[in-house]
Design an enzyme around this catalytic site. Structure first.
Site, PDB file in Angstrom:
ATOM      1  N   HIS A  14      35.819  41.628  49.893  1.00  0.00           N
ATOM      2  CA  HIS A  14      35.346  41.221  48.559  1.00  0.00           C
ATOM      3  C   HIS A  14      36.484  41.409  47.565  1.00  0.00           C
ATOM      4  O   HIS A  14      36.634  42.471  46.965  1.00  0.00           O
ATOM      5  CB  HIS A  14      34.106  42.057  48.191  1.00  0.00           C
ATOM      6  CG  HIS A  14      33.437  41.626  46.920  1.00  0.00           C
ATOM      7  ND1 HIS A  14      32.097  41.838  46.690  1.00  0.00           N
ATOM      8  CD2 HIS A  14      33.912  41.001  45.815  1.00  0.00           C
ATOM      9  CE1 HIS A  14      31.773  41.372  45.501  1.00  0.00           C
ATOM     10  NE2 HIS A  14      32.864  40.860  44.940  1.00  0.00           N
ATOM     11  N   HIS A  16      38.610  38.966  44.691  1.00  0.00           N
ATOM     12  CA  HIS A  16      38.889  37.696  44.007  1.00  0.00           C
ATOM     13  C   HIS A  16      40.388  37.685  43.755  1.00  0.00           C
ATOM     14  O   HIS A  16      40.890  38.539  43.013  1.00  0.00           O
ATOM     15  CB  HIS A  16      38.121  37.616  42.691  1.00  0.00           C
ATOM     16  CG  HIS A  16      36.642  37.767  42.868  1.00  0.00           C
ATOM     17  ND1 HIS A  16      35.793  36.692  42.927  1.00  0.00           N
ATOM     18  CD2 HIS A  16      35.857  38.872  43.019  1.00  0.00           C
ATOM     19  CE1 HIS A  16      34.553  37.120  43.099  1.00  0.00           C
ATOM     20  NE2 HIS A  16      34.564  38.444  43.159  1.00  0.00           N
ATOM     21  N   HIS A 194      27.530  36.321  45.973  1.00  0.00           N
ATOM     22  CA  HIS A 194      27.270  37.484  45.130  1.00  0.00           C
ATOM     23  C   HIS A 194      25.768  37.492  44.819  1.00  0.00           C
ATOM     24  O   HIS A 194      25.226  36.466  44.384  1.00  0.00           O
ATOM     25  CB  HIS A 194      28.025  37.382  43.805  1.00  0.00           C
ATOM     26  CG  HIS A 194      29.488  37.684  43.896  1.00  0.00           C
ATOM     27  ND1 HIS A 194      30.320  37.052  44.763  1.00  0.00           N
ATOM     28  CD2 HIS A 194      30.252  38.579  43.208  1.00  0.00           C
ATOM     29  CE1 HIS A 194      31.552  37.532  44.604  1.00  0.00           C
ATOM     30  NE2 HIS A 194      31.541  38.462  43.674  1.00  0.00           N
ATOM     31  N   GLU A 197      24.101  42.231  42.054  1.00  0.00           N
ATOM     32  CA  GLU A 197      25.059  43.066  41.299  1.00  0.00           C
ATOM     33  C   GLU A 197      24.362  43.391  39.971  1.00  0.00           C
ATOM     34  O   GLU A 197      24.034  44.535  39.692  1.00  0.00           O
ATOM     35  CB  GLU A 197      26.364  42.292  41.070  1.00  0.00           C
ATOM     36  CG  GLU A 197      27.404  43.035  40.217  1.00  0.00           C
ATOM     37  CD  GLU A 197      28.632  42.174  39.888  1.00  0.00           C
ATOM     38  OE1 GLU A 197      28.557  40.935  39.987  1.00  0.00           O
ATOM     39  OE2 GLU A 197      29.675  42.768  39.500  1.00  0.00           O
ATOM     40  N   ASP A 275      37.133  44.094  44.657  1.00  0.00           N
ATOM     41  CA  ASP A 275      36.618  43.073  43.738  1.00  0.00           C
ATOM     42  C   ASP A 275      37.728  42.429  42.887  1.00  0.00           C
ATOM     43  O   ASP A 275      38.217  41.362  43.232  1.00  0.00           O
ATOM     44  CB  ASP A 275      35.509  43.667  42.857  1.00  0.00           C
ATOM     45  CG  ASP A 275      34.490  42.635  42.392  1.00  0.00           C
ATOM     46  OD1 ASP A 275      34.605  41.470  42.789  1.00  0.00           O
ATOM     47  OD2 ASP A 275      33.571  43.006  41.640  1.00  0.00           O
ATOM     48  N   ASP A 276      38.089  43.063  41.761  1.00  0.00           N
ATOM     49  CA  ASP A 276      39.131  42.535  40.864  1.00  0.00           C
ATOM     50  C   ASP A 276      40.039  43.700  40.473  1.00  0.00           C
ATOM     51  O   ASP A 276      39.977  44.194  39.337  1.00  0.00           O
ATOM     52  CB  ASP A 276      38.473  41.940  39.604  1.00  0.00           C
ATOM     53  CG  ASP A 276      37.512  40.822  39.943  1.00  0.00           C
ATOM     54  OD1 ASP A 276      37.980  39.696  40.212  1.00  0.00           O
ATOM     55  OD2 ASP A 276      36.288  41.084  39.963  1.00  0.00           O
TER      56      ASP A 276
HETATM   57  N1  HPA Z   1      30.975  39.194  40.005  1.00  0.00           N
HETATM   58  C1  HPA Z   1      30.785  37.899  39.776  1.00  0.00           C
HETATM   59  N2  HPA Z   1      31.783  37.043  39.604  1.00  0.00           N
HETATM   60  C2  HPA Z   1      33.037  37.488  39.688  1.00  0.00           C
HETATM   61  C3  HPA Z   1      33.292  38.812  39.922  1.00  0.00           C
HETATM   62  C4  HPA Z   1      32.203  39.715  40.108  1.00  0.00           C
HETATM   63  O1  HPA Z   1      32.345  40.924  40.336  1.00  0.00           O
HETATM   64  N3  HPA Z   1      34.645  38.933  39.939  1.00  0.00           N
HETATM   65  C5  HPA Z   1      35.167  37.716  39.724  1.00  0.00           C
HETATM   66  N4  HPA Z   1      34.182  36.823  39.580  1.00  0.00           N
HETATM   67 ZN    ZN Z   2      33.061  39.874  43.130  1.00  0.00          ZN
END
Ligand code: HPA
Ligand code: ZN
Length: 337
Positions: A14, A16, A194, A197, A275-276
């Site tokens: 996971h 991006h 996703h 969340e 994630d990011d």
């Molecule tokens: N959630 C949804 N969209 C996203 C995320 C995330 O954590 N990171 C980059 N796009």
């Molecule tokens: Zn994500």
């Protein structure tokens, strides 16, 4: 524990790739492409990274991605990420990319994918890191645009393993994308999404039943629905959890309040991911370390998490077995200490 967590082979499921754009590289690319940034310094960018929910992050994330123009920019972005993988002993990575973020600005689909793919080949030959690409649809946009994106991907399907669904979750349920996901599956692509969340457990059910996903990205809100938990356990559905992201986006107030240990105790298939990382303050090893400390996880728990990451990947069964055996050998050494 630090030495053990670093030595553990890890798969990242996971991530991006646009979310690995560090402020330093953002600045360098803005200069190279003669793009004016809203921020005057790296420090100013970093201090803007205070988020109170997913949307407040996404606004900044999409603006940051605006510096990515040329094939070389996508190559540099991915290579910088793979260097972090090498430092953290991430030996396999499945990268999300958001083509619509780029094609909407006039950057060709082919430019994005060739830069990323060239970096993936170099990561394999230079660092022995394997990787796969997952094309995400932006869920805040209409499904017609996702269908158009899938069409644009046709010449590159051999370079894409799966499609995913990201961006603003609440108000954009998985059912909105049922047709494009069906089409992607017909084309031989796997599916992930996703869900759960910020969105409710029903979005996780939709991702499973309507989009036929192989993995749920995040999924942390599943604990609100005991029937769903039983289903996820029975089917061993992978949840790609991102602890530092969840804290930065206020899904949990701090890491000690994260529900990852509860998910594990429920017998769910949980992995740890970043994630990011450029926005959320930590790559894979930092996510492993901070989560282990905050939740008091043991050597065995961390081995389970690392093994889950390979088992839930799109690697072949043979490759998965090799990594799982390596993790077992390493963990048994540390369990004896
Ligand atoms: N959630 C949804 N969209 C996203 C995320 C995330 O954590 N990171 C980059 N796009
Ligand atoms: Zn994500």
């Amino acid at each position: 524990m630090h030495e053990y967590l670093k030595a553990l082979p890890k798969a990242e499921l996971h991530l991006h790739i646009e979310g690995s754009l560090e402020p330093e590289l953002m600045f360098a690319l803005a200069k190279r492409n003669k793009i004016e940034l809203k921020y005057k310094s790296v420090q100013e960018i970093k201090s803007a990274y205070q988020f109170n929910n997913l949307q407040s992050f996404l606004d900044i994330y999409y603006a940051g991605a605006g510096v990515l123009i040329e094939e070389q920019d996508f190559y540099d972005l991915a290579m910088a990420y793979f260097k972090k993988c090498q430092e953290d002993n991430v030996t396999h990575a499945e990268l999300f990319f958001d083509p619509q973020t780029h094609t909407d600005r006039g950057v060709a689909f082919g430019t994005v994918i060739s830069g990323l793919h060239r970096a993936m080949k170099d990561a394999k030959s230079q660092f022995q890191i394997s990787s796969l690409l997952i094309m995400c649809f932006l869920r805040h946009l209409p499904e017609e645009m996702a269908l158009e994106t899938l069409k644009q991907a046709t010449p590159y399907l051999d370079k894409i393993v799966a499609v995913g669904l990201d961006s603003s979750e609440v108000g954009h349920p998985p059912e909105k994308f049922e047709r494009v996901f069906a089409k992607a599956r017909e084309l031989g692509l796997m599916t992930v999404a996703h869900a759960g969340e910020e969105g409710p457990p029903d979005y996780i059910w939709q991702a499973l039943n309507l989009l036929k996903v192989k993995r749920v990205d995040h999924g942390v809100r599943c604990l609100e629905d005991s029937e769903l938990v039983a289903h996820l356990r029975k089917e061993s559905v992978p949840l790609t959890v991102c602890p530092l992201s969840n804290v930065k986006l206020c899904v949990f107030p701090d890491l000690t309040k994260h529900n990852l240990k509860k998910l594990l105790d429920e017998g769910l298939n949980v992995s740890i991911n970043s994630d990011d990382p450029a926005y959320f303050g930590g790559y894979m090893l930092q996510n492993y370390e901070e989560t282990q400390i905050a939740l008091g996880l043991g050597v065995g728990d961390m081995a389970t998490i690392a093994k889950n990451s390979f088992r839930s990947s799109f690697l072949s069964e043979g490759e998965k077995e090799v990594w799982e055996a390596k993790i077992d050998t390493l963990a048994s050494r540390y369990l004896k200490l």
